[in-house]
Motif scaffolding. Structure first.
Motif, PDB file in Angstrom:
ATOM      1  N   VAL A  56       0.659  -1.202   0.273  1.00 46.56           N
ATOM      2  CA  VAL A  56       0.084  -0.213   0.056  1.00 46.56           C
ATOM      3  C   VAL A  56       1.081   0.940  -0.141  1.00 46.56           C
ATOM      4  CG1 VAL A  56      -2.230   1.806   1.534  1.00 46.56           C
ATOM      5  CG2 VAL A  56      -1.968  -0.846   1.626  1.00 46.56           C
ATOM      6  N   GLY A  57       0.429   2.124  -0.695  1.00 52.48           N
ATOM      7  CA  GLY A  57       1.128   3.308  -0.689  1.00 52.48           C
ATOM      8  C   GLY A  57       0.386   4.841  -0.435  1.00 52.48           C
ATOM      9  N   CYS A  58       1.539   5.668  -0.390  1.00 53.07           N
ATOM     10  CA  CYS A  58       0.656   7.165  -0.835  1.00 53.07           C
ATOM     11  C   CYS A  58      -0.260   7.951  -1.791  1.00 53.07           C
ATOM     12  CB  CYS A  58       1.433   8.133  -0.083  1.00 53.07           C
ATOM     13  SG  CYS A  58       0.855   9.709   0.090  1.00 53.07           S
ATOM     14  N   GLY A  59      -0.972   6.346  -2.092  1.00 48.76           N
ATOM     15  CA  GLY A  59      -1.089   7.098  -3.685  1.00 48.76           C
ATOM     16  C   GLY A  59      -0.721   6.438  -4.935  1.00 48.76           C
ATOM     17  N   SER A  60      -1.259   5.384  -6.011  1.00 45.35           N
ATOM     18  CA  SER A  60      -0.562   4.567  -6.521  1.00 45.35           C
ATOM     19  C   SER A  60       0.836   6.074  -7.383  1.00 45.35           C
ATOM     20  CB  SER A  60      -1.109   3.901  -7.719  1.00 45.35           C
ATOM     21  OG  SER A  60      -2.095   5.351  -8.647  1.00 45.35           O
ATOM     22  N   VAL A  61       0.658   6.875  -7.162  1.00 47.01           N
ATOM     23  CA  VAL A  61       1.806   7.735  -7.931  1.00 47.01           C
ATOM     24  C   VAL A  61       3.163   7.042  -7.154  1.00 47.01           C
ATOM     25  CG1 VAL A  61       1.190   9.620  -6.785  1.00 47.01           C
ATOM     26  CG2 VAL A  61       3.041   9.399  -8.784  1.00 47.01           C
ATOM     27  N   ALA A  62       2.798   6.679  -5.744  1.00 44.21           N
ATOM     28  CA  ALA A  62       4.185   6.862  -4.973  1.00 44.21           C
ATOM     29  C   ALA A  62       4.950   5.562  -5.012  1.00 44.21           C
ATOM     30  CB  ALA A  62       3.970   7.378  -2.969  1.00 44.21           C
ATOM     31  N   LEU A  63       4.110   4.627  -5.293  1.00 41.58           N
ATOM     32  CA  LEU A  63       4.165   3.658  -5.474  1.00 41.58           C
ATOM     33  C   LEU A  63       5.069   3.009  -6.830  1.00 41.58           C
ATOM     34  CD1 LEU A  63       1.388   1.554  -4.290  1.00 41.58           C
ATOM     35  CD2 LEU A  63       2.974   1.236  -4.024  1.00 41.58           C
ATOM     36  N   CYS A  64       4.580   4.430  -7.858  1.00 40.21           N
ATOM     37  CA  CYS A  64       5.327   4.501  -9.195  1.00 40.21           C
ATOM     38  C   CYS A  64       7.123   4.848  -9.088  1.00 40.21           C
ATOM     39  CB  CYS A  64       4.617   5.252  -9.965  1.00 40.21           C
ATOM     40  SG  CYS A  64       3.571   4.927 -11.215  1.00 40.21           S
ATOM     41  N   GLN A  65       6.809   5.908  -7.851  1.00 41.17           N
ATOM     42  CA  GLN A  65       8.269   6.317  -7.959  1.00 41.17           C
ATOM     43  C   GLN A  65       8.947   5.163  -6.818  1.00 41.17           C
ATOM     44  OE1 GLN A  65       8.226  10.389  -6.153  1.00 41.17           O
ATOM     45  NE2 GLN A  65      10.414   9.947  -5.090  1.00 41.17           N
ATOM     46  N   GLU A  66       8.060   4.483  -6.168  1.00 43.02           N
ATOM     47  CA  GLU A  66       9.212   3.767  -5.397  1.00 43.02           C
ATOM     48  C   GLU A  66       9.381   1.909  -6.777  1.00 43.02           C
ATOM     49  OE1 GLU A  66       6.016   1.851  -1.873  1.00 43.02           O
ATOM     50  OE2 GLU A  66       6.477   3.983  -1.213  1.00 43.02           O
ATOM     51  N   LEU A  67       8.831   2.720  -7.574  1.00 52.06           N
ATOM     52  CA  LEU A  67       9.599   1.399  -8.605  1.00 52.06           C
ATOM     53  C   LEU A  67      10.582   1.542  -9.063  1.00 52.06           C
ATOM     54  CD1 LEU A  67       5.927   0.118  -9.759  1.00 52.06           C
ATOM     55  CD2 LEU A  67       7.621  -1.454  -8.899  1.00 52.06           C
ATOM     56  N   VAL A  68      10.709   2.837  -9.257  1.00 54.39           N
ATOM     57  CA  VAL A  68      11.792   3.529  -9.832  1.00 54.39           C
ATOM     58  C   VAL A  68      13.233   3.275  -9.215  1.00 54.39           C
ATOM     59  CG1 VAL A  68      13.363   5.715 -10.911  1.00 54.39           C
ATOM     60  CG2 VAL A  68      10.662   4.439 -11.288  1.00 54.39           C
ATOM     61  N   GLN A  69      12.518   3.353  -7.431  1.00 50.41           N
ATOM     62  CA  GLN A  69      13.835   3.098  -6.754  1.00 50.41           C
ATOM     63  C   GLN A  69      13.906   1.808  -7.037  1.00 50.41           C
ATOM     64  OE1 GLN A  69      11.134   5.471  -3.609  1.00 50.41           O
ATOM     65  NE2 GLN A  69      13.483   6.808  -3.544  1.00 50.41           N
ATOM     66  N   ILE A  70      13.489   0.959  -7.293  1.00 48.96           N
ATOM     67  CA  ILE A  70      13.413  -0.600  -6.386  1.00 48.96           C
ATOM     68  C   ILE A  70      13.866  -1.193  -7.698  1.00 48.96           C
ATOM     69  CG2 ILE A  70      12.121  -1.072  -4.663  1.00 48.96           C
ATOM     70  CD1 ILE A  70      10.558  -2.579  -6.639  1.00 48.96           C
ATOM     71  N   THR A  71      14.549  -0.355  -8.701  1.00 44.55           N
ATOM     72  CA  THR A  71      14.497  -0.787 -10.166  1.00 44.55           C
ATOM     73  C   THR A  71      15.899  -0.450 -10.928  1.00 44.55           C
ATOM     74  OG1 THR A  71      13.102   0.408 -11.584  1.00 44.55           O
ATOM     75  CG2 THR A  71      12.495  -2.311 -10.661  1.00 44.55           C
ATOM     76  N   CYS A  72      15.859   1.204 -10.843  1.00 47.32           N
ATOM     77  CA  CYS A  72      16.802   1.578 -10.996  1.00 47.32           C
ATOM     78  C   CYS A  72      18.462   2.169 -10.130  1.00 47.32           C
ATOM     79  CB  CYS A  72      16.231   3.053 -11.560  1.00 47.32           C
ATOM     80  SG  CYS A  72      15.519   2.662 -12.639  1.00 47.32           S
ATOM     81  N   GLY A  74      14.365   9.872 -10.105  1.00 42.94           N
ATOM     82  CA  GLY A  74      15.238   8.437  -9.029  1.00 42.94           C
ATOM     83  C   GLY A  74      16.721   8.404 -10.285  1.00 42.94           C
ATOM     84  N   ASN A  75      16.709   9.910 -10.610  1.00 48.05           N
ATOM     85  CA  ASN A  75      18.591   9.521 -11.790  1.00 48.05           C
ATOM     86  C   ASN A  75      18.212   8.244 -12.891  1.00 48.05           C
ATOM     87  OD1 ASN A  75      20.748  10.677 -11.310  1.00 48.05           O
ATOM     88  ND2 ASN A  75      21.554   9.650 -10.523  1.00 48.05           N
ATOM     89  N   ALA A  76      17.494   8.151 -13.156  1.00 42.10           N
ATOM     90  CA  ALA A  76      17.093   6.468 -14.434  1.00 42.10           C
ATOM     91  C   ALA A  76      16.770   8.052 -15.122  1.00 42.10           C
ATOM     92  CB  ALA A  76      16.345   5.943 -13.853  1.00 42.10           C
ATOM     93  N   THR A  77      16.776   7.057 -16.960  1.00 40.59           N
ATOM     94  CA  THR A  77      16.982   7.906 -17.775  1.00 40.59           C
ATOM     95  C   THR A  77      15.123   7.348 -18.198  1.00 40.59           C
ATOM     96  OG1 THR A  77      19.075   7.809 -18.707  1.00 40.59           O
ATOM     97  CG2 THR A  77      17.382   8.131 -20.784  1.00 40.59           C
ATOM     98  N   ALA A  78      14.893   8.185 -18.572  1.00 40.17           N
ATOM     99  CA  ALA A  78      13.090   8.071 -19.219  1.00 40.17           C
ATOM    100  C   ALA A  78      13.188   7.685 -20.793  1.00 40.17           C
ATOM    101  CB  ALA A  78      12.023   9.378 -18.579  1.00 40.17           C
ATOM    102  N   VAL A  79      12.527   6.846 -21.383  1.00 40.41           N
ATOM    103  CA  VAL A  79      12.111   6.493 -22.467  1.00 40.41           C
ATOM    104  C   VAL A  79      10.897   6.637 -22.827  1.00 40.41           C
ATOM    105  CG1 VAL A  79      12.842   5.033 -24.699  1.00 40.41           C
ATOM    106  CG2 VAL A  79      14.390   5.420 -22.603  1.00 40.41           C
ATOM    107  N   PRO A  80      10.329   8.130 -23.808  1.00 47.60           N
ATOM    108  CA  PRO A  80       8.927   7.732 -24.084  1.00 47.60           C
ATOM    109  C   PRO A  80       8.681   7.046 -25.815  1.00 47.60           C
ATOM    110  CG  PRO A  80      10.170   9.830 -24.576  1.00 47.60           C
ATOM    111  CD  PRO A  80      10.750   9.476 -23.312  1.00 47.60           C
ATOM    112  N   VAL A  81       7.919   6.473 -25.562  1.00 47.12           N
ATOM    113  CA  VAL A  81       7.455   5.480 -26.819  1.00 47.12           C
ATOM    114  C   VAL A  81       6.524   6.214 -27.365  1.00 47.12           C
ATOM    115  CG1 VAL A  81       6.876   3.165 -27.919  1.00 47.12           C
ATOM    116  CG2 VAL A  81       8.531   3.747 -26.073  1.00 47.12           C
ATOM    117  N   PRO A  82       6.083   6.325 -28.671  1.00 46.30           N
ATOM    118  CA  PRO A  82       4.372   7.637 -28.648  1.00 46.30           C
ATOM    119  C   PRO A  82       3.435   6.059 -29.432  1.00 46.30           C
ATOM    120  CG  PRO A  82       6.964   7.766 -30.234  1.00 46.30           C
ATOM    121  CD  PRO A  82       7.170   6.592 -29.698  1.00 46.30           C
ATOM    122  N   LEU A  83       2.199   7.024 -28.831  1.00 43.64           N
ATOM    123  CA  LEU A  83       1.319   6.381 -28.956  1.00 43.64           C
ATOM    124  C   LEU A  83       1.018   5.891 -30.400  1.00 43.64           C
ATOM    125  CD1 LEU A  83      -1.182   8.189 -26.315  1.00 43.64           C
ATOM    126  CD2 LEU A  83       0.535   5.968 -26.111  1.00 43.64           C
TER     127      LEU A  83
END
Length: 360
Positions: A79-95, A119-128
């Motif tokens: 459980v997290g402080c909104g799912s967006v907090a969990l999104c940030q935590e996912l970056v932290q545990i993988t990158c 999270g000090n990682a590199t974002a790679v956006p892929v067009p829809l």
């Protein structure tokens, strides 16, 4: 001398919430217009009386209740402080460095590139695709040895489009098992597909150790102001999330309200039918007026306005309705109460307005 701050923060945009203005109809933040149920309000009041005590840091009761509801074990739930907090935590545990990459469709949830940079990682956006749907083939093709995490927002925010079970299965089969795939299902409860086509991230997470599904109490459950989201994944992923969880960030009040709302989920989820009915009405009206609007499976619709996005939103605000523009792409319009939607439609479908903006 002032304290030294990370220099790259200057390049990271701050998250911008939907606008608010006294007296205006707010259709900018994907909130539900329904207030919490009386049972949830009672739970909130009772929990507030214990505000002098810390909440359960691991949200044990809520995790147990969610596990029972979803047919998993508490070890599969965080459980997290909104799912967006969990999104940030996912970056932290993988990158762990700029060499690590986070993939996501674009345009999608605007927090993805922000939390990736934080999270000090590199974002790679892929067009829809041209139909504003996730291009899963392109997303899979973008995976490299540096890829650590992929976000798939389904239904997608802000376009409202979704990909089905078969397409997701093919995509997940194509992604290396070393890459964690986050199926962000914040708007899952608004899907109205057949059981055969309906994408259910929890089903994928049960059998695929590299899949995590994110859901929230902010949307269909009407608790946006209390910030409670949850993740379902393999126990080792959940254990990692618990290690980076900000202590006590899910309040006692939030946990109590979420549990009460979960118990009353049938009544709450019936409310989504009214939203979907209004969503279809708004979709038909703006489509008939000539706007390019993809079919939505969320609690909002997307007007593909291109360069006209900001001028349209400004005109809408002058008419008393706040919507969410994404400069150069389009406008997201939350589905509100019928009278609020009527006010928006009276502006958007006015022949002069549609003549200027429809078609992007």
């Amino acid at each position: 001398m002032s304290a030294q701050i990370r220099p790259d923060l200057d390049s990271i945009p701050a998250y911008v919430p939907g606008r608010s203005h006294p007296g205006a109809v707010k259709l900018a933040s994907n909130e539900t217009t329904f207030p919490p149920l009386p049972s949830a309000t009672k739970a909130i009041a009772e929990a507030a009386e214990l505000a002098n005590r810390y909440p359960d840091n691991q949200s044990g009761e809520l995790r147990t209740a969610l596990a029972e509801f979803l047919g998993v074990t508490p070890a599969n739930v965080s459980v997290g402080c909104g799912s967006v907090a969990l999104c940030q935590e996912l970056v932290q545990i993988t990158c762990s460095s700029r060499e690590d990459e986070v993939l996501f469709g674009w345009r999608s949830f605007e927090a993805y590139p922000i939390i990736t940079q934080i999270g000090n990682a590199t974002a790679v956006p892929v067009p829809l695709t041209q139909d504003h749907v996730h291009d899963l083939d392109a997303l899979a093709a973008a995976v490299t040895e540096r890829t650590r995490l992929i976000f798939v927002c389904n239904p997608n925010n802000p376009t409202g489009t979704a990909v089905g079970r078969a397409a997701l299965t093919r995509f997940l089969d194509a992604v290396p098992s070393r890459v964690l795939v986050a199926l962000d299902e914040a708007y899952y409860e608004y899907l109205r597909w057949t059981p055969e086509d309906r994408p259910d991230g929890v089903e994928f997470a049960r059998t695929r150790p590299n899949v995590v599904v994110l859901r929230t109490f902010s949307k269909a459950y009407g608790l946006a102001g209390l910030r409670t989201g949850y993740a379902v994944a393999a126990p080792e992923v959940i254990t990692a999330l618990l290690k980076v969880h900000i202590p006590f960030s899910v309040s006692r009040v939030a946990q109590a309200a979420a549990m009460a709302s979960l118990e009353a989920r049938h009544e709450l989820l019936e409310r989504t039918d009214a939203v979907v009915t209004e969503r279809e009405r708004v979709y038909r009206a703006v489509s008939a007026a000539g706007y390019r609007v993809p079919p939505s499976e969320a609690n909002f619709v997307w007007l593909a306005l291109g360069a006209n996005a900001v001028p349209f939103a400004e005109g809408c605000a002058e008419a008393g309705v706040l919507v969410r523009p994404f400069d150069g792409d389009g406008v997201r319009v939350t589905i509100g109460d019928p009278h609020e939607n009527d006010l928006f439609l009276s502006f958007a479908t006015d022949p002069a307005v549609a003549g200027r903006f429809a078609g992007g």
